[in-house]
Scaffold this motif. Structure first.
Motif, PDB file in Angstrom:
ATOM      1  N   LYS A 290      -2.248   6.903  -5.256  1.00 48.24           N
ATOM      2  CA  LYS A 290      -3.636   6.384  -4.978  1.00 48.24           C
ATOM      3  C   LYS A 290      -3.879   5.309  -5.653  1.00 48.24           C
ATOM      4  O   LYS A 290      -3.120   4.109  -5.340  1.00 48.24           O
ATOM      5  CB  LYS A 290      -4.447   7.826  -5.672  1.00 48.24           C
ATOM      6  N   ASP A 291      -4.440   5.103  -6.840  1.00 45.73           N
ATOM      7  CA  ASP A 291      -4.828   3.996  -7.443  1.00 45.73           C
ATOM      8  C   ASP A 291      -3.724   3.430  -8.368  1.00 45.73           C
ATOM      9  O   ASP A 291      -3.923   2.507  -8.808  1.00 45.73           O
ATOM     10  CB  ASP A 291      -6.134   4.274  -8.169  1.00 45.73           C
ATOM     11  N   GLN A 292      -2.881   4.135  -8.817  1.00 45.09           N
ATOM     12  CA  GLN A 292      -1.752   3.887  -9.500  1.00 45.09           C
ATOM     13  C   GLN A 292      -0.422   3.161  -8.908  1.00 45.09           C
ATOM     14  O   GLN A 292       0.614   2.884  -9.426  1.00 45.09           O
ATOM     15  CB  GLN A 292      -1.122   4.779 -10.643  1.00 45.09           C
ATOM     16  N   TRP A 293      -0.739   2.923  -7.618  1.00 35.12           N
ATOM     17  CA  TRP A 293       0.537   2.516  -6.926  1.00 35.12           C
ATOM     18  C   TRP A 293       0.806   1.102  -7.111  1.00 35.12           C
ATOM     19  O   TRP A 293       0.134   0.269  -7.505  1.00 35.12           O
ATOM     20  CB  TRP A 293       0.290   2.640  -5.209  1.00 35.12           C
ATOM     21  N   ALA A 294       2.013   0.634  -6.935  1.00 37.03           N
ATOM     22  CA  ALA A 294       2.648  -0.547  -7.283  1.00 37.03           C
ATOM     23  C   ALA A 294       3.660  -0.917  -6.362  1.00 37.03           C
ATOM     24  O   ALA A 294       4.383   0.142  -6.096  1.00 37.03           O
ATOM     25  CB  ALA A 294       2.878  -0.626  -8.833  1.00 37.03           C
TER      26      ALA A 294
ATOM     27  N   LEU B  61       7.163   0.425  -6.829  1.00 38.73           N
ATOM     28  CA  LEU B  61       7.814   1.752  -6.691  1.00 38.73           C
ATOM     29  C   LEU B  61       8.376   1.805  -5.246  1.00 38.73           C
ATOM     30  O   LEU B  61       8.224   1.100  -4.389  1.00 38.73           O
ATOM     31  CB  LEU B  61       6.375   2.536  -6.838  1.00 38.73           C
TER      32      LEU B  61
ATOM     33  N   ASN C   3       0.955  -1.051  -0.032  1.00 38.63           N
ATOM     34  CA  ASN C   3       0.243   0.080  -0.142  1.00 38.63           C
ATOM     35  C   ASN C   3       0.969   1.102   0.008  1.00 38.63           C
ATOM     36  O   ASN C   3       1.980   1.296   0.529  1.00 38.63           O
ATOM     37  CB  ASN C   3      -1.051   0.105   1.264  1.00 38.63           C
TER      38      ASN C   3
ATOM     39  N   ASP D 118      -1.410  10.259  -9.135  1.00 35.17           N
ATOM     40  CA  ASP D 118      -1.830   8.861  -9.223  1.00 35.17           C
ATOM     41  C   ASP D 118      -1.127   7.905  -8.393  1.00 35.17           C
ATOM     42  O   ASP D 118      -1.919   6.883  -7.952  1.00 35.17           O
ATOM     43  CB  ASP D 118      -2.141   8.591 -10.755  1.00 35.17           C
ATOM     44  N   ILE D 119       0.172   7.945  -8.441  1.00 32.14           N
ATOM     45  CA  ILE D 119       0.975   6.790  -7.935  1.00 32.14           C
ATOM     46  C   ILE D 119       0.764   6.754  -6.449  1.00 32.14           C
ATOM     47  O   ILE D 119       1.315   5.793  -5.693  1.00 32.14           O
ATOM     48  CB  ILE D 119       2.378   6.771  -8.192  1.00 32.14           C
TER      49      ILE D 119
ATOM     50  N   ASP E 202      -6.535  18.152 -13.182  1.00 32.68           N
ATOM     51  CA  ASP E 202      -6.740  17.281 -12.457  1.00 32.68           C
ATOM     52  C   ASP E 202      -6.580  17.672 -10.854  1.00 32.68           C
ATOM     53  O   ASP E 202      -5.499  17.280 -10.383  1.00 32.68           O
ATOM     54  CB  ASP E 202      -6.191  15.916 -12.771  1.00 32.68           C
TER      55      ASP E 202
ATOM     56  N   SER F 275       8.958  11.553  -8.600  1.00 35.30           N
ATOM     57  CA  SER F 275       7.582  12.101  -9.265  1.00 35.30           C
ATOM     58  C   SER F 275       6.963  13.194  -8.746  1.00 35.30           C
ATOM     59  O   SER F 275       6.570  14.046  -9.556  1.00 35.30           O
ATOM     60  CB  SER F 275       6.623  10.845  -9.208  1.00 35.30           C
TER      61      SER F 275
END
Length: 202
Positions: free
Chosen positions: A97-101, A104, A69, A94-95, A124, A112
């Protein structure tokens, strides 16, 4: 799970300390009170932007479920940017929130965020007032962002006229931060800013 996160954070801090890219980009990372769940990040304002020469401090809170997370990150240094709240320092990226991996790292996240300072996404936004100014009056946006960088992040370029207007309002008893936000919001029109302040704080 917490042990995985702690080991990963220690490794990532060493990575930032040794990495030439982050050193050149003025990016730092350190633990607070030796607790891996709370860190302080630091990024330098990118060259050829209104943030150039500024140093921006970030609060980083790492969940025990890291790296599965994302960390919670916000600016502690006040900044005038469409994708950062001028009030809370919350970041729209975005990374985070929903684009986290899980692949990273905090290094890539800080890079970023620094890149976001150089390439805003006004469609946005995190701060609608700043985004509106960014789209409708780019020159005023740039001058205001430079002013905030000078006042809050140690940037090298003061906007003298803006400092004078803040001083006028503080001399009649307005809080400095309230004065600066109102003036920034109303394109440094001192009459409109004064009307707004006294309608909120009669």
């Amino acid at each position: 799970m917490a042990n995985i996160a702690a080991q990963r954070i220690r490794r990532e801090i060493k990575e930032v300390m040794k990495n030439e890219e982050t050193a050149g980009a003025s990016i730092k990372l350190e633990l607070i009170d030796n607790r891996w769940t709370e860190l302080k990040g630091e990024i330098g304002g990118p060259p050829d932007t209104p943030y150039q020469g500024g140093t921006f401090i970030l609060e980083i809170k790492v969940p025990e479920t890291y790296p599965f997370n994302p960390p919670k990150i916000r600016f502690l240094t006040k900044i005038w940017h469409p994708n950062v709240s001028s009030v809370t320092g919350a970041i729209c990226l975005d990374i985070l929130k929903d684009q986290w991996a899980a692949a990273l790292t905090l290094r890539t996240v800080l890079l970023s965020i620094q890149a976001l300072l150089a390439a805003a996404e006004p469609n946005d936004p995190q701060d609608a007032v700043v985004a509106k100014q960014y789209r409708e009056d780019p020159h005023m946006f740039e001058m205001t962002a430079i002013h905030w960088t000078n006042v809050y992040a140690g940037g090298p370029t003061p906007v003298f006229e803006f400092n004078q207007k803040v001083r006028v309002l503080t001399e009649i008893g307005v809080n400095e931060q309230v004065a600066r936000v109102a003036l920034s919001t109303y394109h440094w029109d001192i009459e409109r800013a004064t009307e707004e302040i006294f309608s909120i704080y009669p």
